[in-house]
Design an enzyme around this catalytic site. Structure first.
Site, PDB file in Angstrom:
ATOM      1  N   GLN A  14      -7.442  -6.714 -33.887  1.00 19.84           N
ATOM      2  CA  GLN A  14      -7.565  -6.338 -35.300  1.00 19.84           C
ATOM      3  C   GLN A  14      -7.605  -7.575 -36.192  1.00 19.84           C
ATOM      4  OE1 GLN A  14      -8.061  -3.204 -35.975  1.00 19.84           O
ATOM      5  NE2 GLN A  14      -8.258  -3.448 -38.192  1.00 19.84           N
TER       6      GLN A  14
ATOM      7  N   ALA B 176       0.833  -1.204   0.000  1.00 21.02           N
ATOM      8  CA  ALA B 176       0.000   0.000   0.000  1.00 21.02           C
ATOM      9  C   ALA B 176       0.865   1.251   0.000  1.00 21.02           C
ATOM     10  CB  ALA B 176      -0.940  -0.015   1.202  1.00 21.02           C
ATOM     11  N   LEU B 177       1.025   1.820  -1.208  1.00 21.10           N
ATOM     12  CA  LEU B 177       1.803   3.047  -1.371  1.00 21.10           C
ATOM     13  C   LEU B 177       0.897   4.169  -1.905  1.00 21.10           C
ATOM     14  CD1 LEU B 177       4.586   4.555  -1.618  1.00 21.10           C
ATOM     15  CD2 LEU B 177       4.820   3.535  -3.885  1.00 21.10           C
ATOM     16  N   THR B 178       0.177   3.875  -2.991  1.00 23.42           N
ATOM     17  CA  THR B 178      -0.592   4.884  -3.724  1.00 23.42           C
ATOM     18  C   THR B 178      -1.695   5.525  -2.879  1.00 23.42           C
ATOM     19  OG1 THR B 178      -0.172   3.701  -5.768  1.00 23.42           O
ATOM     20  CG2 THR B 178      -2.007   5.244  -5.800  1.00 23.42           C
TER      21      THR B 178
ATOM     22  N   GLU C  89       2.577   0.050 -10.971  1.00 21.01           N
ATOM     23  CA  GLU C  89       3.972  -0.055 -10.532  1.00 21.01           C
ATOM     24  C   GLU C  89       4.857   0.958 -11.276  1.00 21.01           C
ATOM     25  OE1 GLU C  89       5.609  -3.824  -9.465  1.00 21.01           O
ATOM     26  OE2 GLU C  89       3.630  -4.737  -9.304  1.00 21.01           O
ATOM     27  N   GLY C  90       4.323   2.135 -11.478  1.00 19.53           N
ATOM     28  CA  GLY C  90       5.036   3.204 -12.182  1.00 19.53           C
ATOM     29  C   GLY C  90       4.634   3.249 -13.641  1.00 19.53           C
TER      30      GLY C  90
END
Lengths: 386, 261
Positions: A336, A123-125, A363-364
């Site tokens: 496609q 839990a960072l964000t 993750e970035g």
């Protein structure tokens, strides 16, 4: 291609492929449609010992490295990135304990994660802290022998399903980048609660929720590393986990390619299978070539990481950036090639295209990966004095 | 609790080829798998071990390559495996097969619980399990869809029938054959795969079993497959429920539709 894998690595690949084919493929569309968490498959993965890949043998794991982790993730995501993300996110949550935990913390948490008895999450964000992790608002205040956490984490994979959370929170705002610390929080702690399951574009079987800390009191021995090491722990964790995202991408793209070739050989137009048309062949050729390039880069970086270099941030970013961009292009082309069929939920490629997008984001973002690579280049060349 | 699970290595393909003279299966060049029903028996053995403690031994009779099937069974978590293999065992019918397997079990010191799949997908006889029980003088229950241990000596078995099940209590030691409804087999485990790679699988031959050549294989068989052919397909069947009046009316309507009435 022969990547000179050891017998043990091939056995791991076989086992993950067997689970992907027998357990994941038959239910992936249903899990996606119903946004259902893959509880049964998590149990299968636990039974198979695969939750132990990166956990040292001393803690009941298999004691393997980044390459083995990538091989398993690739095999699983070939069938479904949603399920593979659930699995990968548990490692993301385990890395801070593995890398920075005390003996006591490792002894307490790693064996149950290795067995798959419990899931982990990282839990960072937060709403104001995405690419800019410095914007974290969640605080952890020392109070006697405890820390008290307050704040809200956002879009946390496995939140509400995991029992073990590694959480980055501010312990001293005045210290800026050195003012964050990392903590282990358990789902049974008082003061932790979870938001509703988010409705997502892709990887819909994985659980994404808010984590809300309200006066959440944990003993001080749940802190990972030293006070102020939080951002270092977060960045190091991401260095280790990013090739895993690249592996999800390679597996996904491989799955999409296989669906495309299979379809192009079956589908007849103008009286002939559409694979006989160069327009289709060239698309397939580009897809196959890009996937092989992505895989070669991924395995090379994974092997480099397993050689335990001091700094591999740039290589780790490359192993995430290139495969995930490839997966987005390949899955778009797969839709496609299958065309009208590809757009229908009856065929798996539209899900693959929806699933691919998150790989360029979490993750970035891939823009952040390019920043990391660019900054590393600048640093390297300044050292050389050029 | 000592548990023995009998497994058979069978060809994977549906397109089987037969020897024109002996009418036995030609296995060369065909990928082999563990008979799918036996995987349910193995899973049930592993679950019984988890509940009651003890060991699970997998047993098979076959050519040396049947050792691969036993090794695969070990990757699911069986403790050990034993292969009964001898040129003299070749060409066995269900009698000779069951006789040889039963002797193998006796040589292994018997078992508290013997589990088999309800039948093999190649021969489809469903005879070997029950015949083994007869040779071993043990009670057996075929087509089990659920096992519940009352205690370490008594087992409650639900035996699957066409439209329901029988509840049966059987005293151990006993032999049970299982249907696929009984469980969902687990996936192999990596640690077991590593162990299985180098685990020794003992092979018992004719002298080891202290049997004579005329008791086993083709000479020990009472039956021979004379002809193999696909049975004629059964017509579609329907099951109706309702009061006698409803059913009579429905039947009359259907007969008229079919222009039989």
């Amino acid at each position: 291609m022969n990547y000179l894998l050891t017998e043990e690595q091939q056995m791991l690949q076989e086992l993950a492929t067997q689970i992907a084919e027998e357990r994941i493929k038959p239910v992936r569309a249903e899990l996606d449609e119903e946004e259902r968490f893959p509880t049964e498959i998590v149990q299968d993965l636990a039974q198979s010992d695969l939750f132990g890949v990166i956990i040292p043998e001393a803690y009941g794991g298999l004691g393997l490295g980044c390459l083995e982790n990538c091989l398993v993730l690739e095999a699983l995501s070939r069938a479904c990135v949603g399920v593979a993300t659930t699995y990968a996110a548990s490692f993301l949550g385990a890395y801070p304990i593995l890398l920075f935990g005390s003996e006591a913390q490792k002894g307490q948490y790693l064996p149950e994660l290795a067995r798959g008895d419990k899931l982990a999450a990282f839990a960072l964000t937060e709403s104001q802290a995405g690419s800019d992790a410095g914007g974290i608002q969640t605080v952890a205040v020392k109070d006697g022998d405890d820390y008290v956490l307050d704040g809200t984490k956002q879009w946390i994979t496995n939140a509400g399903e995991a029992e073990t959370y590694t959480v980055i929170a501010i312990t001293d705002r005045a210290k800026g980048a050195r003012g964050a610390s990392a903590f282990i929080v358990e789902s049974s702690d008082t003061g932790i609660s979870f938001g509703k399951k988010e409705k997502k574009m892709g990887i819909r079987s994985s659980a994404t929720r808010e984590i809300i800390f309200q006066n959440c009191r944990i003993p001080a021995d749940r802190r990972l590393g030293k006070e102020g090491q939080g951002f270092i722990i977060a960045l190091k964790t991401l260095d280790y986990s990013r090739p895993g995202v690249g592996a999800l991408a390679v597996g996904l793209a491989q799955g999409a390619l296989e669906e495309s070739v299979h379809f192009a050989r079956q589908r007849h137009q103008f009286g002939t299978p559409i694979i006989s048309f160069q327009a289709i062949q060239h698309m397939l050729a580009d897809m196959a070539t890009e996937i092989e390039a992505a895989r070669a880069l991924l395995y090379a970086v994974a092997r480099y990481i397993d050689s335990q270099p001091k700094d591999f941030t740039k290589q780790s970013a490359m192993a995430k950036l290139f495969p995930t961009d490839v997966a987005m292009r390949v899955t778009t082309d797969a839709v496609q090639i299958l065309a009208g069929h590809g757009y229908m939920r009856e065929y798996p490629v539209e899900k693959m295209m929806r699933d691919a997008k998150i790989l360029q984001i979490f993750e970035g973002t891939n823009q952040i990966q390019r920043n990391i690579i660019g900054q590393a280049l600048n640093k390297e060349f300044s050292k050389k004095g050029k | 609790m000592k548990i023995i699970v009998c497994i058979k290595q069978v060809p994977e393909t549906q397109e089987i080829r037969l020897d024109p003279v002996t009418h036995t299966l030609l296995r060369e060049g065909v990928k082999s798998i563990i008979n799918p029903f036996d995987l349910y028996a193995l899973e049930e053995g592993l679950r019984a071990r988890e509940r009651q403690g003890g060991t699970v031994t997998v047993l098979s009779m076959g050519p040396p390559q049947a050792g691969d099937a036993l090794r695969e069974a070990l990757t699911y978590g069986a403790d050990d495996a034993v292969l009964l293999s001898d040129r003299a065992f070749a060409g066995a019918d269900t009698w000779a097969t069951a006789f040889t397997l039963a002797r193998g079990i006796t040589k292994l010191g018997g078992a508290d619980l013997i589990l088999c799949g309800k039948q093999a997908i190649d021969g489809d006889t469903a005879q070997v399990g029950p015949e083994m029980a007869a040779f071993l003088d043990l009670p057996y229950v075929a087509w089990a869809r659920k096992l519940t241990f009352v205690d370490s000596e008594v087992l409650q078995v639900e035996r699957l029938l066409d439209h329901g099940y029988d509840g049966i209590e059987v005293r151990l030691p006993a032999l049970i054959t299982v249907v696929k409804e009984i469980n969902e087999p687990r996936v192999p485990s990596f640690k077991a795969k590593l162990r299985a790679k180098s685990q020794k699988i003992p092979v018992l031959s004719l002298p080891d079993l202290e049997l004579e050549p005329d008791q086993v294989g083709l000479p020990g068989s009472f039956t021979q497959v004379v002809k193999v052919f696909p049975p004629p397909a059964r017509g579609a069947r329907e099951l109706w429920e309702g009061t006698p009046t409803e059913l009579a009316n429905r039947l009359w309507t259907r007969l008229q539709e079919l222009k039989i009435g």
